[in-house]
Design a protein around this motif. Structure first.
Motif, PDB file in Angstrom:
ATOM      1  N   ARG A 295       0.815  -1.220   0.000  1.00  0.00           N
ATOM      2  CA  ARG A 295       0.000   0.000   0.000  1.00  0.00           C
ATOM      3  C   ARG A 295       0.847   1.268   0.000  1.00  0.00           C
ATOM      4  O   ARG A 295       0.406   2.309  -0.478  1.00  0.00           O
TER       5      ARG A 295
ATOM      6  N   THR B 204       2.444   0.944  -4.048  1.00  0.00           N
ATOM      7  CA  THR B 204       1.509   0.829  -5.179  1.00  0.00           C
ATOM      8  C   THR B 204       2.194   0.217  -6.403  1.00  0.00           C
ATOM      9  O   THR B 204       2.332   0.861  -7.456  1.00  0.00           O
TER      10      THR B 204
ATOM     11  N   ASN C 278      -9.309  -5.997 -10.570  1.00  0.00           N
ATOM     12  CA  ASN C 278      -9.961  -5.403  -9.405  1.00  0.00           C
ATOM     13  C   ASN C 278      -9.332  -5.855  -8.091  1.00  0.00           C
ATOM     14  O   ASN C 278      -9.213  -5.064  -7.154  1.00  0.00           O
TER      15      ASN C 278
ATOM     16  N   ALA D  90      -7.630  -3.582  -5.247  1.00  0.00           N
ATOM     17  CA  ALA D  90      -8.123  -3.661  -3.873  1.00  0.00           C
ATOM     18  C   ALA D  90      -6.993  -3.840  -2.861  1.00  0.00           C
ATOM     19  O   ALA D  90      -7.048  -3.283  -1.759  1.00  0.00           O
TER      20      ALA D  90
ATOM     21  N   GLY E 129      -3.990  -2.751  -3.257  1.00  0.00           N
ATOM     22  CA  GLY E 129      -3.151  -1.555  -3.254  1.00  0.00           C
ATOM     23  C   GLY E 129      -2.194  -1.461  -4.411  1.00  0.00           C
ATOM     24  O   GLY E 129      -1.384  -0.534  -4.491  1.00  0.00           O
TER      25      GLY E 129
ATOM     26  N   ILE F 275     -13.575  -9.213  -2.783  1.00  0.00           N
ATOM     27  CA  ILE F 275     -12.837  -8.010  -3.179  1.00  0.00           C
ATOM     28  C   ILE F 275     -12.922  -6.955  -2.071  1.00  0.00           C
ATOM     29  O   ILE F 275     -11.921  -6.309  -1.737  1.00  0.00           O
ATOM     30  N   ASP F 276     -14.104  -6.804  -1.459  1.00  0.00           N
ATOM     31  CA  ASP F 276     -14.240  -5.890  -0.317  1.00  0.00           C
ATOM     32  C   ASP F 276     -13.318  -6.313   0.824  1.00  0.00           C
ATOM     33  O   ASP F 276     -12.699  -5.470   1.487  1.00  0.00           O
TER      34      ASP F 276
ATOM     35  N   TYR G  80      -9.874  -5.204   0.083  1.00  0.00           N
ATOM     36  CA  TYR G  80      -9.786  -3.744   0.218  1.00  0.00           C
ATOM     37  C   TYR G  80      -9.708  -3.333   1.688  1.00  0.00           C
ATOM     38  O   TYR G  80      -8.958  -2.409   2.048  1.00  0.00           O
ATOM     39  N   ASN G  81     -10.454  -4.020   2.536  1.00  0.00           N
ATOM     40  CA  ASN G  81     -10.519  -3.664   3.961  1.00  0.00           C
ATOM     41  C   ASN G  81      -9.505  -4.423   4.822  1.00  0.00           C
ATOM     42  O   ASN G  81      -9.472  -4.231   6.048  1.00  0.00           O
TER      43      ASN G  81
END
Length: 278
Positions: A15, A18, A35, A39, A41, A258-259, A262-263
């Motif tokens: 993160r 990138t 995706n 997600a 990073g 995917i969420d 991301y989290n």
């Protein structure tokens, strides 16, 4: 807990940096792979034409080769891109989707092994056994075999992974109900995930994209492979737990995976990661 900490540090590195992750992957899951890379990073690019592959690889932090939907045009781009990555010391991960299903698919996977120096090879048990030289069963691009942690097959799988990693001087990861990740010396087994993930097309491909993202930011290919697999598996667990079992199914599950990526954060990895060193 110490290894969970290393995985969480690898996530932080992705993160912060990138990394640009260049894929030549299959058209069934290309959008999912892009995706999931975003997600975690990373920054995905999916350029597969041989006329630009060398230039695009030159800009990347990692290169993902996925042979899920093979054709002669992209095979040459995979090889050209892999060789360019080697010239620039850019890590390459191979997903030998369906190796063993057809002679052509097996031949191409082995050609990539011969012509490109790989940082990680990630496949299911059937794919890895095929490339190692053990006769096996496949069902299309799915594994015809599963790993039972309490069976002799599990011991055999760990030995195959270790020996293959030593032979290739790379990291070999066998994903399944229990995941095996080794550089030929150190071996980890990872125990996260949920069986429902097998009902979604592309979870393996997405996992390889995560490994590519970690490779683009981490110093260790072994930790990158472990981190990619653990991240995907934890996201699958969380996604399943959050389903409304009365009216939601695998379509929602994919979105929630995917969420979950991301989290994902340090606390989740440290609390949920179930990794053993053997």
């Amino acid at each position: 807990m110490e290894i969970n900490k290393k995985v969480s540090e690898a996530l932080n590195s992705v993160r912060e940096k990138t990394p640009l992750v260049h894929h030549i992957t299959n058209y069934v899951t290309v959008n999912d792979c892009a995706n999931i890379t975003l997600a975690i990073g990373g920054s995905p690019v999916m350029a597969d034409d041989i006329n630009e592959v060398r230039d695009m690889v030159s800009l990347a932090s990692a290169f993902v080769i996925n042979i899920g939907t093979l054709n002669s045009r992209t095979v040459e781009a995979m090889l050209e891109g892999g060789k360019r990555a080697n010239e620039l010391n850019i890590p390459v991960v191979l997903d030998p989707v369906g190796a063993g299903a057809t002679a052509y698919r097996t031949e191409i996977a082995k050609r990539i092994l011969d012509e490109v120096k790989l940082s990680v090879v990630r496949g299911n048990l059937s794919e890895i056994k095929t490339l190692y030289g053990i006769e096996t069963q496949t069902k299309g691009v799915d594994s015809g075999e599963t790993i039972d942690e309490n069976a002799d097959e599990f011991t055999m799988a760990k030995e195959v992974a270790k020996n293959f990693a030593k032979k290739l001087n790379t990291v070999v990861a066998i994903t399944g109900a229990v995941d095996i990740i080794t550089d030929g010396e150190t071996l980890y087994t990872a125990h996260n995930g949920h069986k429902i993930m097998a009902k979604i097309t592309g979870t393996g491909c997405m996992c390889t994209s995560l490994i590519g993202s970690y490779l683009g930011a981490a110093d260790s290919a072994l930790i990158a492979a472990l981190a990619g697999i653990t991240s995907m598996s934890i996201a699958g667990e969380v996604a399943y737990e959050n389903l409304d079992k009365n009216n939601e199914g695998t379509g929602t599950l994919k979105s929630r995976i995917i969420d979950g990526i991301y989290n994902l954060n340090e606390n989740v990895i440290i609390e949920r990661g179930r990794i053993n060193e053997e």
